[in-house]
Enzyme design. Structure first.
Site, short mmCIF file in Angstrom:
data_model
loop_
_atom_site.label_atom_id
_atom_site.label_comp_id
_atom_site.label_asym_id
_atom_site.label_seq_id
_atom_site.Cartn_x
_atom_site.Cartn_y
_atom_site.Cartn_z
N HIS A 1 -9.72 -3.58 4.64
CA HIS A 1 -9.34 -2.34 3.97
C HIS A 1 -8.27 -1.57 4.75
O HIS A 1 -8.50 -1.16 5.88
CB HIS A 1 -10.59 -1.47 3.82
CG HIS A 1 -10.40 -0.22 3.07
ND1 HIS A 1 -10.74 1.01 3.58
CD2 HIS A 1 -9.92 0.02 1.82
CE1 HIS A 1 -10.50 1.95 2.69
NE2 HIS A 1 -10.00 1.38 1.62
N GLU B 1 -5.92 -5.39 2.30
CA GLU B 1 -5.75 -4.43 1.21
C GLU B 1 -4.82 -3.33 1.68
O GLU B 1 -4.84 -2.95 2.86
CB GLU B 1 -7.11 -3.86 0.82
CG GLU B 1 -7.11 -2.92 -0.37
CD GLU B 1 -6.97 -1.45 -0.01
OE1 GLU B 1 -6.89 -0.61 -0.94
OE2 GLU B 1 -6.93 -1.12 1.20
N ASP C 1 -2.15 0.30 0.22
CA ASP C 1 -1.86 1.32 -0.79
C ASP C 1 -0.36 1.56 -0.82
O ASP C 1 0.27 1.71 0.24
CB ASP C 1 -2.56 2.64 -0.44
CG ASP C 1 -4.03 2.46 -0.13
OD1 ASP C 1 -4.82 2.45 -1.09
OD2 ASP C 1 -4.39 2.32 1.05
N HIS D 1 -1.93 5.66 2.45
CA HIS D 1 -3.06 5.94 1.57
C HIS D 1 -3.01 7.33 0.95
O HIS D 1 -3.06 7.49 -0.26
CB HIS D 1 -4.39 5.78 2.31
CG HIS D 1 -5.58 6.15 1.48
ND1 HIS D 1 -6.12 7.42 1.48
CD2 HIS D 1 -6.31 5.41 0.61
CE1 HIS D 1 -7.14 7.45 0.63
NE2 HIS D 1 -7.29 6.25 0.10
N GLU E 1 -2.96 -1.91 -3.85
CA GLU E 1 -3.36 -0.81 -4.71
C GLU E 1 -2.18 0.10 -5.02
O GLU E 1 -1.51 0.61 -4.12
CB GLU E 1 -4.46 0.04 -4.06
CG GLU E 1 -4.89 1.20 -4.95
CD GLU E 1 -5.93 2.11 -4.34
OE1 GLU E 1 -6.06 3.26 -4.83
OE2 GLU E 1 -6.59 1.70 -3.37
#
Length: 290
Positions: free
Chosen positions: A41, A68, A70, A83, A151
């Site tokens: 993450h 992962e 953002d 993020h 994301e």
């Protein structure tokens, strides 16, 4: 960094002890044969500043294949990996630009963001780490032979971010057959954003972040391949309900849950039959569920 992560892994393994065997037993009892895929993450963000190249490398040091991240758009339309919709928590934006509150990502150019220190807040050893552009991030993930769960963050703030994300991915070579089939998932909390990605590139695997009602799942299955809920919102029945449906590519929907950071909770959600676990501590979750 390798020393830090190796030490953390050793400590985690020692802590887990007999607990390591529990998830496999649970998985067998529930009929699941494979361990959940582990997603680092924001990179291995327990061991390096989140969403930096150092966090990508920390995941690689731990042997974690999936990271992962953002993405958001700068004032001049460059995709950066961060993020929060503001810069002040994970950079020194307040010190460098004291008169620019609330330090929203969308109010800064890529060149301005590139000046910021995105590592010192986490630890002195990471001083000088930068907020990477998506292009820089993709190159690092590729260099490490890793895979990406991307994301699209706060899409309502950034009209057209889906098209730009796909453009950058294509330019970096990430929309060829091999990457699309094996190395890339695009997800978002915005259902319309996920739909847009699916319409623009129907071949790309997509994920919806959230926990739709069971009755609504068939409508999501029309445009997304994954339902990715918070671990606080799911149980075995919900996971089974999702996995009974087939997504737009004709395969059963998958469930990747977030953000699970300890061995006990990892064992529990693995027992629910989830397909993947998104975690800041990928070594702990991996060791608890294999």
């Amino acid at each position: 960094m390798s020393v830090r992560t190796a030490t953390a892994s050793g400590a985690a393994a020692a802590m887990l002890g007999a607990c390591v065997l529990l998830p496999a037993t649970q998985a067998q009892a529930s009929g699941a044969q494979d361990s959940p895929v582990v997603y680092a993450h924001r990179g291995a963000s327990a061991y390096a500043p989140e969403n930096t190249l150092a966090a990508v490398d920390a995941a690689d040091d731990l042997g974690i294949a999936w990271v992962e991240n953002d993405v958001q758009l700068t004032k001049d339309g460059v995709l950066v990996v961060v993020h929060d919709t503001t810069l002040n928590r994970t950079t020194d934006a307040e010190e460098v630009f004291p008169d620019r509150a609330p330090w929203a990502v969308k109010d800064f150019t890529a060149a301005e963001i590139a000046k910021l220190d995105a590592g010192s807040w986490f630890g002195a050893g990471f001083a000088g780490a930068r907020v990477p552009t998506l292009t820089q991030y993709l190159h690092r993930v590729e260099r490490n032979h890793q895979k990406l769960l991307l994301e699209i963050k706060s899409p309502k703030i950034y009209p057209g971010i889906e098209k730009e994300t796909l453009r950058v991915l294509r330019k970096a070579g990430w929309l060829d057959r091999a990457h699309v089939k094996h190395k890339l998932v695009i997800q978002s909390f915005g259902a319309e954003s996920v739909k847009t990605v699916h319409v623009q590139r129907p071949d790309v695997v997509t994920g919806f972040l959230g926990t739709p009602a069971v009755a609504d799942l068939p409508s999501y299955a029309a445009f997304t391949d994954q339902i990715n809920p918070s671990y606080t919102t799911l149980g075995a029945d919900y996971v089974a309900a999702v996995q009974k449906l087939k997504g737009p590519h004709g395969k059963p929907l998958k469930v990747n849950t977030w953000t699970v950071n300890n061995a006990a909770k990892a064992a529990e959600v693995a027992g629910f039959g989830v397909d993947g676990i998104i975690t800041n501590n990928p070594d702990i979750v991996r060791d608890a569920t294999r």
